[in-house]
Motif scaffolding. Structure first.
Motif, short mmCIF file in Angstrom:
data_model
loop_
_atom_site.label_atom_id
_atom_site.label_comp_id
_atom_site.label_asym_id
_atom_site.label_seq_id
_atom_site.Cartn_x
_atom_site.Cartn_y
_atom_site.Cartn_z
N LYS A 194 1.01 -1.24 -0.02
CA LYS A 194 -0.09 0.13 -0.11
C LYS A 194 0.78 1.28 0.09
O LYS A 194 1.90 1.26 0.19
CB LYS A 194 -0.87 0.14 1.24
N THR A 195 0.27 2.22 -0.64
CA THR A 195 1.03 3.97 -0.34
C THR A 195 0.65 4.03 1.10
O THR A 195 -0.42 4.08 1.50
CB THR A 195 0.45 4.73 -1.43
N VAL A 196 1.71 4.63 1.87
CA VAL A 196 1.47 4.81 3.14
C VAL A 196 2.14 6.03 3.40
O VAL A 196 3.17 6.58 3.10
CB VAL A 196 2.36 3.93 4.18
N ILE A 197 1.21 7.28 4.22
CA ILE A 197 1.87 8.32 4.63
C ILE A 197 1.41 8.13 6.07
O ILE A 197 0.39 8.13 6.58
CB ILE A 197 1.11 9.57 3.99
N PHE A 198 2.72 8.44 6.92
CA PHE A 198 2.54 8.06 8.30
C PHE A 198 3.07 9.13 9.09
O PHE A 198 4.17 9.80 8.93
CB PHE A 198 3.35 6.90 8.77
N VAL A 199 2.24 10.08 9.94
CA VAL A 199 2.64 11.19 10.66
C VAL A 199 3.27 10.79 12.08
O VAL A 199 2.60 9.90 12.82
CB VAL A 199 1.49 12.16 10.85
N THR A 200 4.26 11.57 12.31
CA THR A 200 4.70 11.23 13.68
C THR A 200 5.42 12.42 14.22
O THR A 200 6.23 13.29 13.39
CB THR A 200 5.79 9.99 13.77
N HIS A 201 5.91 12.66 15.59
CA HIS A 201 7.00 13.57 15.80
C HIS A 201 8.09 12.80 16.52
O HIS A 201 8.94 13.35 17.21
CB HIS A 201 6.51 14.63 16.82
N ASP A 202 8.22 11.60 16.46
CA ASP A 202 9.07 10.71 17.12
C ASP A 202 10.20 10.46 15.76
O ASP A 202 10.23 9.72 14.90
CB ASP A 202 8.60 9.17 17.64
N ILE A 203 11.47 10.82 16.20
CA ILE A 203 12.54 10.54 15.09
C ILE A 203 12.85 9.21 14.95
O ILE A 203 12.75 8.78 13.84
CB ILE A 203 13.69 11.45 15.62
N GLN A 204 12.82 8.44 16.12
CA GLN A 204 13.36 6.84 15.76
C GLN A 204 12.30 6.23 15.15
O GLN A 204 12.55 5.62 14.25
CB GLN A 204 13.58 6.60 17.40
N GLU A 205 10.92 6.51 15.41
CA GLU A 205 9.85 5.73 14.65
C GLU A 205 9.94 6.18 13.27
O GLU A 205 9.76 5.14 12.29
CB GLU A 205 8.46 6.53 15.37
#
Length: 265
Positions: A194-205
């Motif tokens: 799938k095409t995924v856009i993933f939002v995070t503020h965690d650099i390691q993640e």
């Protein structure tokens, strides 16, 4: 030409009326430019409140853009579609408490008038894919936070959404469950493409998950001011020197650039 679930965003802006600002409006996000290939795992990385979720909701069709281009497979986007599914941070807001795991996963299929036998076949496939076999008859209140997120993921996969928009989906989980879910998501993405856009503020993640990482500056007038290619094989080793080099680069961008709105001074 067939659809490949590619996304093109050019000069996209979103503003809201503001009686206190000059001109009567204020940009939340401004001049967003992004081209995603079909099947790509892309990370939107930035501080809390920078406009990441706003951009995600515009791509989902929940919020109207002010101006600019937003297209999926060359078709302009201006409304929600089953082709673009959102996975939220708090699954309780999207799961039906009175339905079992299996019934939750099958809900969209039932709305599409798919017959019972086919619904069961599809739901079993994705319940197994997300690791919930044996829990089909449980209700949401009987599940852990991580299991609820698996149900949410199984449901959007069962509906065959081509694009997954994930708004900090693991942010409310404990650290151990979060790591398990990160590994599971990479596995599922590898199997489904799938095409995924993933939002995070965690650099390691961001480094653990993404093929590319786009860093957003702080709001107002937030933008994607820099992208990084993550040329590391999956599964990724947080103790490797290359992982830590990229982590330090991204951390530097946060400390030296985000606080200045994405412009070095």
């Amino acid at each position: 030409m067939g659809k490949d679930n590619s996304i093109v965003i050019e000069n996209l802006n979103k503003s809201y009326s503001d009686e206190w600002s000059e001109g009567g409006s204020q940009y939340v996000i401004e001049d967003i430019n992004l081209h995603l290939n079909g099947g790509e795992f892309f990370i939107l990385l930035g501080p809390s409140g920078c406009g990441k979720s706003t951009l995600l909701n515009i791509i989902a069709g929940f919020i109207e853009k002010t101006n600019g281009k937003l297209a999926v497979d060359s078709e302009d986007i201006d409304r929600p579609s089953r082709e673009r599914a959102v996975v939220f941070q708090h699954p309780d807001a999207s799961l039906f408490s009175w339905l079992t795991v299996k019934e939750n996963v099958e809900f969209g299929l039932k709305m599409k008038k798919i017959n019972k036998k086919e619904r069961s076949k599809i739901s079993n496939k994705y319940i197994d894919l997300v690791g919930l076999s044996g829990h089909e008859k449980k209700f949401p209140h009987e599940l852990s936070g991580g299991m609820k997120q698996r149900v949410q993921l199984a449901r959007v996969l069962a509906n065959d959404s081509k694009i997954l928009l994930m708004d900090e989906p693991f942010g409310a989980l404990d650290a151990q469950t979060r790591r398990v879910m990160q590994k599971e998501l990479v596995r599922i993405w590898g199997e489904t493409k799938k095409t995924v856009i993933f939002v995070t503020h965690d650099i390691q993640e961001a480094i653990l998950l993404g093929q590319r990482i786009g860093i957003m500056s702080k709001s107002p007038s937030a933008r994607i001011y820099k992208t990084y290619d993550v040329n590391l094989p999956y599964p990724r080793n947080v103790t490797s020197s290359k992982f830590n080099e990229l982590y330090q680069d991204l951390l530097y961008e946060f400390e030296e650039t985000v606080d200045k709105g994405g412009e070095r001074i």
